[in-house]
Design a protein around this motif. Structure first.
Motif, mmCIF file in Angstrom:
data_model
loop_
_atom_site.group_PDB
_atom_site.id
_atom_site.type_symbol
_atom_site.label_atom_id
_atom_site.label_comp_id
_atom_site.label_asym_id
_atom_site.label_seq_id
_atom_site.Cartn_x
_atom_site.Cartn_y
_atom_site.Cartn_z
ATOM 1 N N TRP A 395 48.638 36.708 52.960
ATOM 2 C CA TRP A 395 49.474 35.614 52.390
ATOM 3 C C TRP A 395 48.454 34.248 52.961
ATOM 4 O O TRP A 395 47.847 34.325 53.972
ATOM 5 C CB TRP A 395 50.690 35.553 53.018
ATOM 6 N N SER A 396 48.623 33.433 51.916
ATOM 7 C CA SER A 396 47.840 32.053 52.353
ATOM 8 C C SER A 396 48.587 31.263 53.280
ATOM 9 O O SER A 396 49.773 31.493 53.300
ATOM 10 C CB SER A 396 47.585 31.400 51.040
ATOM 11 N N PRO A 397 48.192 30.557 54.217
ATOM 12 C CA PRO A 397 48.854 29.770 55.156
ATOM 13 C C PRO A 397 49.965 28.833 54.396
ATOM 14 O O PRO A 397 50.938 28.628 55.119
ATOM 15 C CB PRO A 397 47.714 28.848 55.788
ATOM 16 N N ASP A 398 49.615 28.463 53.326
ATOM 17 C CA ASP A 398 50.564 27.594 52.687
ATOM 18 C C ASP A 398 51.776 28.487 51.782
ATOM 19 O O ASP A 398 52.836 27.854 51.230
ATOM 20 C CB ASP A 398 50.193 26.627 51.499
ATOM 21 N N GLY A 399 51.564 29.828 52.012
ATOM 22 C CA GLY A 399 52.827 30.784 51.404
ATOM 23 C C GLY A 399 52.734 30.845 49.823
ATOM 24 O O GLY A 399 53.408 31.255 49.334
ATOM 25 N N ARG A 400 51.789 30.159 49.269
ATOM 26 C CA ARG A 400 51.772 29.917 47.728
ATOM 27 C C ARG A 400 51.212 31.316 46.945
ATOM 28 O O ARG A 400 51.525 31.571 46.123
ATOM 29 C CB ARG A 400 51.041 28.819 47.316
ATOM 30 N N TYR A 401 50.113 31.804 47.681
ATOM 31 C CA TYR A 401 49.499 33.071 47.089
ATOM 32 C C TYR A 401 49.205 34.284 47.867
ATOM 33 O O TYR A 401 49.344 34.112 49.352
ATOM 34 C CB TYR A 401 48.055 32.581 46.658
ATOM 35 N N ILE A 402 49.047 35.340 47.612
ATOM 36 C CA ILE A 402 48.441 36.639 48.270
ATOM 37 C C ILE A 402 47.098 36.956 47.595
ATOM 38 O O ILE A 402 47.216 37.061 46.441
ATOM 39 C CB ILE A 402 49.705 37.649 48.167
ATOM 40 N N ALA A 403 46.182 37.098 48.777
ATOM 41 C CA ALA A 403 44.960 37.737 48.338
ATOM 42 C C ALA A 403 45.131 39.306 48.405
ATOM 43 O O ALA A 403 45.305 39.706 49.374
ATOM 44 C CB ALA A 403 43.884 36.977 49.152
ATOM 45 N N PHE A 404 44.143 39.852 47.404
ATOM 46 C CA PHE A 404 44.017 41.197 47.615
ATOM 47 C C PHE A 404 42.577 41.679 46.925
ATOM 48 O O PHE A 404 41.967 40.930 46.502
ATOM 49 C CB PHE A 404 45.125 42.152 47.228
ATOM 50 N N LEU A 405 42.561 43.350 47.220
ATOM 51 C CA LEU A 405 41.294 43.780 46.430
ATOM 52 C C LEU A 405 41.609 44.544 45.350
ATOM 53 O O LEU A 405 42.608 45.289 45.357
ATOM 54 C CB LEU A 405 40.312 44.271 47.521
ATOM 55 N N ARG A 406 40.820 44.550 44.286
ATOM 56 C CA ARG A 406 40.949 45.381 43.343
ATOM 57 C C ARG A 406 39.690 45.952 42.418
ATOM 58 O O ARG A 406 38.833 44.949 42.666
ATOM 59 C CB ARG A 406 42.106 44.720 42.128
ATOM 60 N N GLN A 407 39.625 47.155 41.957
ATOM 61 C CA GLN A 407 38.479 47.415 41.126
ATOM 62 C C GLN A 407 38.585 47.190 39.837
ATOM 63 O O GLN A 407 39.519 47.273 39.187
ATOM 64 C CB GLN A 407 38.502 48.986 41.122
ATOM 65 N N VAL A 408 37.430 46.143 39.636
ATOM 66 C CA VAL A 408 37.343 45.893 38.286
ATOM 67 C C VAL A 408 35.773 46.143 37.689
ATOM 68 O O VAL A 408 34.902 45.637 38.198
ATOM 69 C CB VAL A 408 37.378 44.241 38.376
ATOM 70 N N ASP A 409 35.914 46.916 36.543
ATOM 71 C CA ASP A 409 34.673 47.242 35.915
ATOM 72 C C ASP A 409 33.735 47.991 37.035
ATOM 73 O O ASP A 409 32.494 48.028 37.129
ATOM 74 C CB ASP A 409 33.964 46.160 35.508
ATOM 75 N N GLY A 410 34.283 48.745 37.982
ATOM 76 C CA GLY A 410 33.603 49.465 39.022
ATOM 77 C C GLY A 410 33.352 48.968 40.123
ATOM 78 O O GLY A 410 32.617 49.465 40.882
ATOM 79 N N TRP A 411 33.620 47.583 40.317
ATOM 80 C CA TRP A 411 33.260 46.623 41.435
ATOM 81 C C TRP A 411 34.637 46.041 42.055
ATOM 82 O O TRP A 411 35.528 46.050 41.334
ATOM 83 C CB TRP A 411 32.397 45.573 41.032
ATOM 84 N N GLN A 412 34.440 46.202 43.386
ATOM 85 C CA GLN A 412 35.668 45.805 44.101
ATOM 86 C C GLN A 412 35.786 44.273 44.248
ATOM 87 O O GLN A 412 34.722 43.592 44.684
ATOM 88 C CB GLN A 412 35.741 46.335 45.663
ATOM 89 N N GLN A 413 36.650 43.538 43.649
ATOM 90 C CA GLN A 413 36.840 42.183 43.669
ATOM 91 C C GLN A 413 38.036 41.498 44.233
ATOM 92 O O GLN A 413 38.922 42.179 44.576
ATOM 93 C CB GLN A 413 36.864 41.818 41.943
ATOM 94 N N ILE A 414 37.845 40.210 44.352
ATOM 95 C CA ILE A 414 38.905 39.402 45.247
ATOM 96 C C ILE A 414 39.900 38.853 43.814
ATOM 97 O O ILE A 414 39.425 38.275 43.146
ATOM 98 C CB ILE A 414 38.423 38.295 46.240
#
Length: 420
Positions: A395-414
């Motif tokens: 979770w972001s410090p302001d509570g607005r977003y959550i960051a995670f990782l996902r495979q996109v076209d074979g690469w792990q992306q933010i």
């Protein structure tokens, strides 16, 4: 709605905590090809518009990774740094790595190393890992492996939890190519043994720690404990099987107290690991040996995380049906509380909303927001064929977003998602 921030044809790695800058505008990451391959050369950051920049570049054969941001200083970061000139100083390994404070493109060594007796108080004798600032930005936690004990007996090199405090630079005699100075006074705060007694509170390993509360927690007597760390400790049940449990250590209020030795030397001896400072003892919080599915799970790998007010430490454990659920336990002890009652197992590490009340986690191949009180789950991303990455859901410090990782076209992306 999801938004992909990184698009380069390479993998991007987030750490499990403190990946956002304090203003919630930037995410810090490294570029190791995988979690298990420590071969990344740069530490970088990307903002919400997708613009990225390099924070630090390793040289002389070294590599860097597992970067975290300071919660109080917008341009200060922590990371693992491998050895320069590895052919002469030793290649990267659990006991051949150090922590660094990165600022202005320069990496300053955090933990001094002294592997030649007599050892130096405030210095360590091995490698540190996953460096995380306390919520007030003063202290730093890490896990640790000891080179001296490893060379004496491989079984004696057991993982521990340590703390770095700002008591001034620690200088070492530098009698070996692997010895160096450090900016902080470092000690171990956990106590381990290579031969835990079955059925006891002895542990063979301390790991996956987390700071308790933004300002510690309230003790049972109503007084505030301002600094504490929770961690997972590997116990042995009556049959000698390993069972992971939740432990806690209360830490001194004054930094200077970390330099006061207890029953054994802070710096250790040739036959003994470094020892915790005076007055620091670990307490066991969970007792799951007799459950149908005993112990804190290690798949998915996760780190203990405390509610911001310090009232509850969250962890993952199976329910009576064998489903991995979120649980919580008070830092004062008592029976653990089952938070989720999902038909699907939890699939990732997790984080708390900065104001508490909710947690973010991967479940049923989606990012979920979990109400801490009721366990109700809200799906924040569509269910994908493959689950998002299990390493980080932050979770972001302001509570607005959550960051995670996902495979996109074979690469792990933010990727980020709106958390409202």
């Amino acid at each position: 709605m999801e938004k992909q921030l990184t698009i380069a044809a390479r993998n991007h790695q987030l750490t499990n905590i403190n990946v956002w800058t304090a203003d919630s505008q930037w995410l810090v990451y490294d570029v190791r090809p995988s979690q298990s391959s420590f071969t990344g050369l740069t530490l970088e950051r990307v903002n919400l518009s997708g613009e990225s920049e390099v924070l630090y570049t390793a040289c002389h054969g070294a590599h860097v990774g597992v970067v975290t941001a300071s919660p109080t200083h917008p341009q200060r970061y922590l990371a693992i740094h491998g050895p320069e000139y590895p052919e002469q100083r030793g290649h990267y390994d659990f006991h051949h790595r150090r922590g660094v404070v990165v600022q202005g493109g320069v990496a300053h060594t955090l933990d001094a190393c002294d592997i030649t007796p007599p050892f130096t108080p405030g210095a360590l004798r091995g490698g540190t890992h996953v460096h995380v600032y306390s919520p007030d930005g003063r202290r730093i936690s890490f896990t640790y492996n000891d080179q001296v004990m490893r060379e004496r007996d491989l079984r004696e090199d057991v993982r521990n939890v340590g703390v770095a405090v700002p008591l001034g630079a620690v200088r070492t005699p530098r009698r070996h190519p692997r010895e160096y100075d450090g900016s902080h006074f470092c000690v171990l705060v956990s106590q381990t043994t290579s031969a835990p007694r079955p059925g006891s509170d002895d542990i063979s390993r301390a790991y996956e720690e987390g700071w308790v509360g933004q300002r510690g927690y309230l003790r049972a007597d109503g007084r505030r404990q301002y600094s504490a760390l929770a961690f997972i400790g590997d116990t042995r049940n009556e049959n000698g099987d390993t069972v992971a449990e939740v432990f806690i250590v209360d830490l001194p209020l004054a930094d200077a107290e970390f330099a006061i030795a207890g029953a054994y030397p802070l710096q250790g001896t040739p036959a003994r690991l470094p020892a915790p400072p005076a007055g620091i003892t670990q307490r066991r919080l969970t007792f799951s040996h007799r459950r149908r599915w005993p112990g804190i799970v290690n798949q998915p790998r996760h780190w203990l995380r405390s509610a911001p007010d310090g009232s509850e430490i969250a962890f993952l454990m199976k329910d009576e049906q064998g489903v991995v659920q979120l649980w919580g336990v008070s830092p004062c002890g008592g029976a653990p509380r089952q938070i989720t009652r999902s038909k699907w197992s939890m699939q990732s590490a997790f984080s708390w909303h900065p104001q508490g009340g909710r947690l973010a986690i991967i479940c049923d191949n989606s990012v979920m927001a979990v109400e801490a009180h009721s366990g109700e789950m809200q799906r924040l991303t569509i269910r994908s064929d493959q689950p998002p990455g299990s390493e980080a859901v932050v979770w972001s410090p302001d509570g607005r977003y959550i960051a995670f990782l996902r495979q996109v076209d074979g690469w792990q992306q933010i990727v980020i998602t709106d958390a409202h």
